[in-house]
Scaffold this active site. Structure first.
Site, PDB file in Angstrom:
ATOM      1  N   LYS A  22      -2.914   7.754   2.670  1.00 44.36           N
ATOM      2  CA  LYS A  22      -4.069   8.240   1.917  1.00 44.36           C
ATOM      3  C   LYS A  22      -3.879   9.669   1.427  1.00 44.36           C
ATOM      4  O   LYS A  22      -4.114   9.974   0.256  1.00 44.36           O
ATOM      5  CB  LYS A  22      -5.337   8.161   2.778  1.00 44.36           C
ATOM      6  N   THR A  23      -3.499  10.555   2.336  1.00 46.55           N
ATOM      7  CA  THR A  23      -3.391  11.963   1.953  1.00 46.55           C
ATOM      8  C   THR A  23      -2.299  12.184   0.923  1.00 46.55           C
ATOM      9  O   THR A  23      -2.500  12.900  -0.072  1.00 46.55           O
ATOM     10  CB  THR A  23      -3.142  12.825   3.204  1.00 46.55           C
TER      11      THR A  23
ATOM     12  N   GLU B 259     -10.170  10.953  -0.380  1.00 42.99           N
ATOM     13  CA  GLU B 259      -9.723   9.963   0.577  1.00 42.99           C
ATOM     14  C   GLU B 259     -10.937   9.166   1.062  1.00 42.99           C
ATOM     15  O   GLU B 259     -11.973   9.752   1.369  1.00 42.99           O
ATOM     16  CB  GLU B 259      -9.029  10.624   1.764  1.00 42.99           C
TER      17      GLU B 259
END
Length: 425
Positions: A124-125, A168
């Site tokens: 995600k990051t 996110e």
């Protein structure tokens, strides 16, 4: 859709508990940009707390009812890491102040912009950072709220002036189902938060609901013609050769998803490919910290799931260094350690040497998980996977054996990054 100049949150007063966290600090900065008066507190200082303080937001260290601003109009925003018996939270409830979750605040922010939300157990990051990097590089000036520092800007969040917001979307508590999402990016679906989801089938149903709420969806796919070498990669996307400066097959997948999201956001394909070639990574995502006294390279990574651990070790093998890959892993959460102990041991066994620290408890208590520790993982691995409970144990037993050419991976979602900096120092 609100521009920064609109300052639609003028008149709001927000007090953020856990403001020094990677996510909460970004939300606090966005709220300030929207005109809110923001204060906050955290248990200890952090680089994120320092960034918030530098922006003019007062940050109290330690949790105390006295930190709460006076008046009846203060909204208290609570990080998911704040326990129910937190004294500031208890005082806020006694005063009848409205208490909002982290997820509630993020949902309000996504309602103000066209939102690209990245969800998934892993990536995600990095994927969010890649999308923000491409949009920034192509002049769209997006807002972004990311759980790590975007090296392009040196910040983990900004509101920007453009029409897009990159965030996110967290599945750990189900809050990703509350976001207002135009473009959903799903990296993968894997059971990672056992305390929230009873089964993989239940989690998959939640992701299907998340995708159904979005206007467009990008799914993580294997890019074509991937070649990994020298700490980077090349692959083919929509007939174009993409050159990536960050290592690992997983990052090629992240980049392909990021490029597709940027295309759907209106970025020219050739411009997107050129922009992503300059992506240098996100904080705590295969972040090179420097060399030990003996010349070993120390790399910090947020990997906290077996899939991520294995991918990070595989990425280290592409650096071309002549020595060993040494993994130092700090398990995160007792529940995850208990449920995935064998998978962690198998992943760590792919390193030449692995040291397992004790569990970083986060929001869990050791007494609720008797017998679960870092040794729970090490005992299931081969002889080169060992239990080294404390930082001091690693410094005493692992560090003296490091040599020039070795790559030391310091991995975990807790405070293991501090050990990485000690190894370099």
């Amino acid at each position: 859709m609100a521009a920064v100049s609109d300052r639609p949150w003028s008149g709001r007063r927000l007090h953020v508990l856990g403001i020094g966290g990677a996510g909460m600090s970004a939300y606090a900065l966005a709220a300030q940009a929207l005109g809110a008066q923001v204060t906050g507190s955290d248990q200890a200082d952090s680089p994120y707390a320092q960034e918030v303080r530098a922006a003019g937001i007062p940050v109290a260290l330690g949790h105390d009812p006295a930190n709460l601003p006076a008046g009846p109009d203060v909204e208290v925003v609570v990080s998911s890491a704040i326990p129910a018996d937190n004294p500031e939270l208890a005082a806020a409830r006694e005063r009848g102040l409205p208490v909002r979750s982290r997820a509630d605040l993020l949902a309000q922010l996504t309602a103000l912009r066209r939102t690209i939300a990245v969800a998934g157990a892993h990536g995600k990051t990095t994927t969010s950072s890649m999308i923000a990097h491409v949009l920034l590089g192509c002049g769209l000036d997006p807002g972004y709220l990311i759980g790590g520092v975007l090296r392009t800007t040196g910040a983990n969040g900004a509101w920007g002036t453009g029409e897009w917001l990159v965030v996110e979307a967290d599945e750990s508590d189900g809050s990703f189902l509350d976001l207002d999402v135009e473009l959903a990016v799903v990296t993968n679906v894997e059971l990672d938060h056992h305390a929230r989801w009873g089964s993989l089938e239940e989690l998959r149903a939640a992701f299907a609901a998340f995708e159904a709420r979005a206007r467009q969806v990008v799914a993580w796919e294997e890019p074509a013609d991937v070649a990994l070498a020298d700490g980077g990669s090349t692959f083919t996307w929509r007939g174009r050769t993409v050159r990536l400066a960050v290592p690992g097959l997983h990052n090629a997948r992240n980049a392909a998803a990021a490029l597709e999201a940027a295309r759907l956001a209106g970025v020219d394909e050739a411009d997107a490919v050129a922009a992503i070639a300059t992506f240098a990574g996100a904080g705590r995502r295969f972040e090179r910290l420097g060399l030990t006294a003996a010349g070993a390279l120390v790399v910090d990574d947020y990997a906290h799931h077996p899939t991520e651990v294995a991918a990070t070790i595989a990425a280290a093998r592409t650096l071309g260094e002549p020595g060993r890959v040494v993994a130092v892993f700090q398990p995160h959460l007792y529940s995850r350690t208990r449920e995935l102990a064998q998978e962690f041991a198998d992943a760590l066994a792919t390193a030449d040497l692995a040291a397992v620290l004790d569990v970083y408890p986060a929001r869990e208590r050791a007494e609720d998980f008797p017998g679960v520790s870092g040794a729970t993982i090490a005992d299931r691995g081969p002889a080169h996977v060992t239990s080294t409970p404390a930082f001091a144990d690693v410094l005493a037993t692992v560090a003296p054996g490091l040599h020039a050419g070795d790559v030391v991976l310091v991995m975990g979602a807790g405070d293991v990054y501090r050990l990485g900096r000690e190894l370099v120092a």
